[in-house]
Design a protein around this motif. Structure first.
Motif, mmCIF file in Angstrom:
data_model
loop_
_atom_site.group_PDB
_atom_site.id
_atom_site.type_symbol
_atom_site.label_atom_id
_atom_site.label_comp_id
_atom_site.label_asym_id
_atom_site.label_seq_id
_atom_site.Cartn_x
_atom_site.Cartn_y
_atom_site.Cartn_z
ATOM 1 N N ASP A 1 0.828 -1.211 0.000
ATOM 2 C CA ASP A 1 0.000 0.000 0.000
ATOM 3 C C ASP A 1 0.858 1.255 0.000
ATOM 4 N N PHE A 2 1.934 1.223 0.759
ATOM 5 C CA PHE A 2 2.826 2.377 0.830
ATOM 6 C C PHE A 2 3.441 2.681 -0.537
ATOM 7 N N ILE A 3 3.865 1.645 -1.248
ATOM 8 C CA ILE A 3 4.479 1.834 -2.562
ATOM 9 C C ILE A 3 3.425 2.131 -3.621
ATOM 10 N N GLY A 4 2.205 1.606 -3.420
ATOM 11 C CA GLY A 4 1.132 1.816 -4.381
ATOM 12 C C GLY A 4 1.033 0.714 -5.414
ATOM 13 N N ILE A 5 1.255 -0.522 -4.980
ATOM 14 C CA ILE A 5 1.189 -1.672 -5.878
ATOM 15 C C ILE A 5 0.276 -2.728 -5.262
ATOM 16 N N PRO A 6 -0.230 -3.668 -6.064
ATOM 17 C CA PRO A 6 -1.072 -4.734 -5.505
ATOM 18 C C PRO A 6 -0.256 -5.645 -4.593
ATOM 19 N N PRO A 7 -0.774 -5.997 -3.435
ATOM 20 C CA PRO A 7 -0.038 -6.895 -2.532
ATOM 21 C C PRO A 7 0.331 -8.218 -3.191
ATOM 22 N N GLU A 8 -0.538 -8.706 -4.089
ATOM 23 C CA GLU A 8 -0.268 -9.997 -4.726
ATOM 24 C C GLU A 8 0.896 -9.934 -5.713
ATOM 25 N N SER A 9 1.364 -8.730 -6.033
ATOM 26 C CA SER A 9 2.506 -8.622 -6.946
ATOM 27 C C SER A 9 3.837 -8.832 -6.229
ATOM 28 N N LEU A 10 3.820 -8.838 -4.907
ATOM 29 C CA LEU A 10 5.043 -9.089 -4.155
ATOM 30 C C LEU A 10 5.407 -10.573 -4.219
ATOM 31 N N VAL A 11 6.684 -10.847 -4.208
ATOM 32 C CA VAL A 11 7.175 -12.227 -4.242
ATOM 33 C C VAL A 11 7.314 -12.697 -2.803
ATOM 34 N N VAL A 12 6.444 -13.591 -2.396
ATOM 35 C CA VAL A 12 6.382 -14.008 -0.999
ATOM 36 C C VAL A 12 6.908 -15.429 -0.857
ATOM 37 N N SER A 13 7.746 -15.635 0.145
ATOM 38 C CA SER A 13 8.212 -16.979 0.485
ATOM 39 C C SER A 13 7.942 -17.208 1.956
ATOM 40 N N ASP A 14 8.108 -18.435 2.401
ATOM 41 C CA ASP A 14 7.813 -18.769 3.792
ATOM 42 C C ASP A 14 8.853 -18.174 4.723
ATOM 43 N N GLY A 15 8.382 -17.521 5.766
ATOM 44 C CA GLY A 15 9.282 -17.026 6.804
ATOM 45 C C GLY A 15 10.138 -15.873 6.332
ATOM 46 N N HIS A 16 11.165 -15.598 7.080
ATOM 47 C CA HIS A 16 12.104 -14.529 6.763
ATOM 48 C C HIS A 16 12.863 -14.906 5.502
ATOM 49 N N MET A 17 12.865 -14.037 4.507
ATOM 50 C CA MET A 17 13.302 -14.410 3.169
ATOM 51 C C MET A 17 14.802 -14.537 2.994
ATOM 52 N N ASN A 18 15.573 -14.053 3.935
ATOM 53 C CA ASN A 18 17.025 -14.215 3.825
ATOM 54 C C ASN A 18 17.577 -14.730 5.150
ATOM 55 N N ARG A 19 16.893 -15.715 5.700
ATOM 56 C CA ARG A 19 17.272 -16.228 7.007
ATOM 57 C C ARG A 19 18.650 -16.881 6.947
ATOM 58 N N ALA A 20 19.490 -16.503 7.885
ATOM 59 C CA ALA A 20 20.848 -17.048 7.924
ATOM 60 C C ALA A 20 20.821 -18.476 8.448
ATOM 61 N N PRO A 21 21.829 -19.266 8.094
ATOM 62 C CA PRO A 21 21.905 -20.626 8.630
ATOM 63 C C PRO A 21 22.156 -20.612 10.133
ATOM 64 N N GLU A 22 22.077 -21.770 10.735
ATOM 65 C CA GLU A 22 22.307 -21.900 12.173
ATOM 66 C C GLU A 22 23.609 -21.208 12.555
ATOM 67 N N SER A 23 23.581 -20.449 13.645
ATOM 68 C CA SER A 23 24.736 -19.619 13.950
ATOM 69 C C SER A 23 25.038 -19.611 15.442
ATOM 70 N N LEU A 24 26.219 -19.092 15.761
ATOM 71 C CA LEU A 24 26.624 -18.949 17.155
ATOM 72 C C LEU A 24 25.867 -17.807 17.820
ATOM 73 N N GLN A 25 25.640 -17.943 19.108
ATOM 74 C CA GLN A 25 25.054 -16.868 19.895
ATOM 75 C C GLN A 25 26.202 -16.109 20.565
ATOM 76 N N TRP A 26 26.734 -15.131 19.851
ATOM 77 C CA TRP A 26 27.945 -14.448 20.298
ATOM 78 C C TRP A 26 27.765 -13.705 21.615
ATOM 79 N N LEU A 27 26.571 -13.206 21.866
ATOM 80 C CA LEU A 27 26.382 -12.376 23.053
ATOM 81 C C LEU A 27 26.569 -13.160 24.350
ATOM 82 N N GLN A 28 26.446 -14.478 24.284
ATOM 83 C CA GLN A 28 26.627 -15.279 25.494
ATOM 84 C C GLN A 28 28.082 -15.298 25.955
#
Length: 254
Positions: free
Chosen positions: A197-224
Motif C-alpha cells: 500500500d505504501f508503494i502503491g502496488i497490488p499486494p499480490e505482486s510481491l514475491v512471498v516466500s515462507d518465513g524470513h526471506m534471507n534467514r541465515a543458517p544456524e549460527s553462534l550466539q555471540w552475546l553469550q
C-alpha cells in the motif's frame, strides 16, 4: 529483474543497515526492477572516498545520479543507501523510502556471524571498506577464527553498537516523514500489505516466500560470550534511547 526501462512504475529505496532485511526487501519486489546492493563495489568505494574528503560533494552526487541512470531501478535496496539518504531525498522528490531496522542485540549477533561465515572469502577491497558499511574494519585473521573473535569481542561490539546507534539515528533524522515507512526486520513478513500500500502496488505482486526471506543458517550466539552486565551497560550507553523508542520491550537473550 524485469528489464523494461521505458518508465518507472514507482521509485523506492530501502535505506536500512546491513543485516536488517535489505535482501529480503529486494526479493519481495522481484517482479519489478529490483536489485540488492546494485553496483556494490563501486558505490562503497565512492562512499569511502567521499567520507574521507577525496572527492567533492558535487562529484559524489554526480556518481549517485549515474548509478541511478544505469540501474533505473524501481526498488533499490542496499545496505549503503543510508550514507547518501539526503542526496536521494532531495534529488528525487517523488521517491519513497523504506527503512528496515533491527534491534541492536540480534543485529550484533547477525553481523558477527556474517563476518565469521565469509571471512576466508572476503575480497581485499571489502576488507578495506568494511568500516563504512558494518561499522568496523574486518580483520581476516580475527573473524575467521572463533577463539580470536572471542578475545576481541568487546572491542568489536563497542564499535558495532556505536555504528548501530549513529547511523540508525541519522536515518531517522533525515527520512522525509511524508515519504517513508519504517519496518522492523522481524515484522517484514507480517507487513506485506502495508508495504504494498505504501508503494502503491497490488499486494499480490510481491514475491512471498515462507518465513524470513534471507534467514541465515544456524549460527553462534555471540552475546553469550560477553559479560552480561557489561553488555547491558554498553548497549544502554550507545543505543538505549533509540532502543526504548523503537524496541521498548526488547532485551538480550544470552
Amino acid at each position: 529483474m524485469p528489464s523494461n526501462t521505458s518508465h518507472r512504475r514507482f521509485q523506492a529505496y530501502n535505506v536500512g543497515l546491513a543485516k536488517t532485511g535489505t535482501n529480503s526487501i529486494a526479493t519481495l519486489f522481484g517482479r519489478y526492477r529490483s536489485a540488492h546492493e546494485f553496483m556494490f563495489r563501486e558505490t562503497v568505494a565512492q562512499i569511502a572516498s567521499w567520507q574521507e574528503g577525496l572527492v567533492s560533494q558535487e562529484s559524489f552526487k554526480a556518481y549517485i545520479l549515474e548509478r541511478d541512470r544505469r540501474g533505473f531501478l524501481e526498488m533499490d535496496s542496499a545496505s549503503f543507501n543510508h550514507h547518501y539518504l539526503q542526496i536521494l531525498s532531495s534529488t528525487f522528490p517523488e521517491a519513497k523510502f523504506i527503512f528496515t531496522i533491527r534491534d541492536c542485540y540480534s543485529w550484533l549477533n547477525s553481523i558477527l556471524n556474517m563476518s565469521l561465515r565469509y571471512a576466508t572469502n572476503i575480497p581485499d577491497w571489502m576488507l578495506r571498506y568494511s568500516k563504512f558499511f558494518i561499522g568496523y574494519e574486518i580483520e581476516r585473521a580475527t573473524v575467521g577464527n572463533i577463539p580470536a573473535t572471542q578475545q576481541k569481542l568487546p572491542e568489536m561490539v563497542e564499535s558495532l553498537l556505536l555504528y548501530w546507534s549513529t547511523y540508525n539515528q541519522r536515518v531517522l533524522d533525515f527520512l522525509p516523514v511524508e515519504r517513508c515507512l519504517i519496518v522492523k526486520t522481524n515484522q517484514i513478513s507480517d507487513t506485506l500489505e502495508t508495504i504494498a500500500d505504501f508503494i502503491g502496488i497490488p499486494p499480490e505482486s510481491l514475491v512471498v516466500s515462507d518465513g524470513h526471506m534471507n534467514r541465515a543458517p544456524e549460527s553462534l550466539q555471540w552475546l553469550q560470550f560477553l559479560d552480561q552486565v557489561w553488555l547491558e551497560e554498553r548497549s544502554n550507553f550507545h543505543c538505549g534511547t533509540l532502543m526504548k523508542q523503537m524496541f521498548p520491550n526488547w532485551s538480550p537473550t544470552p
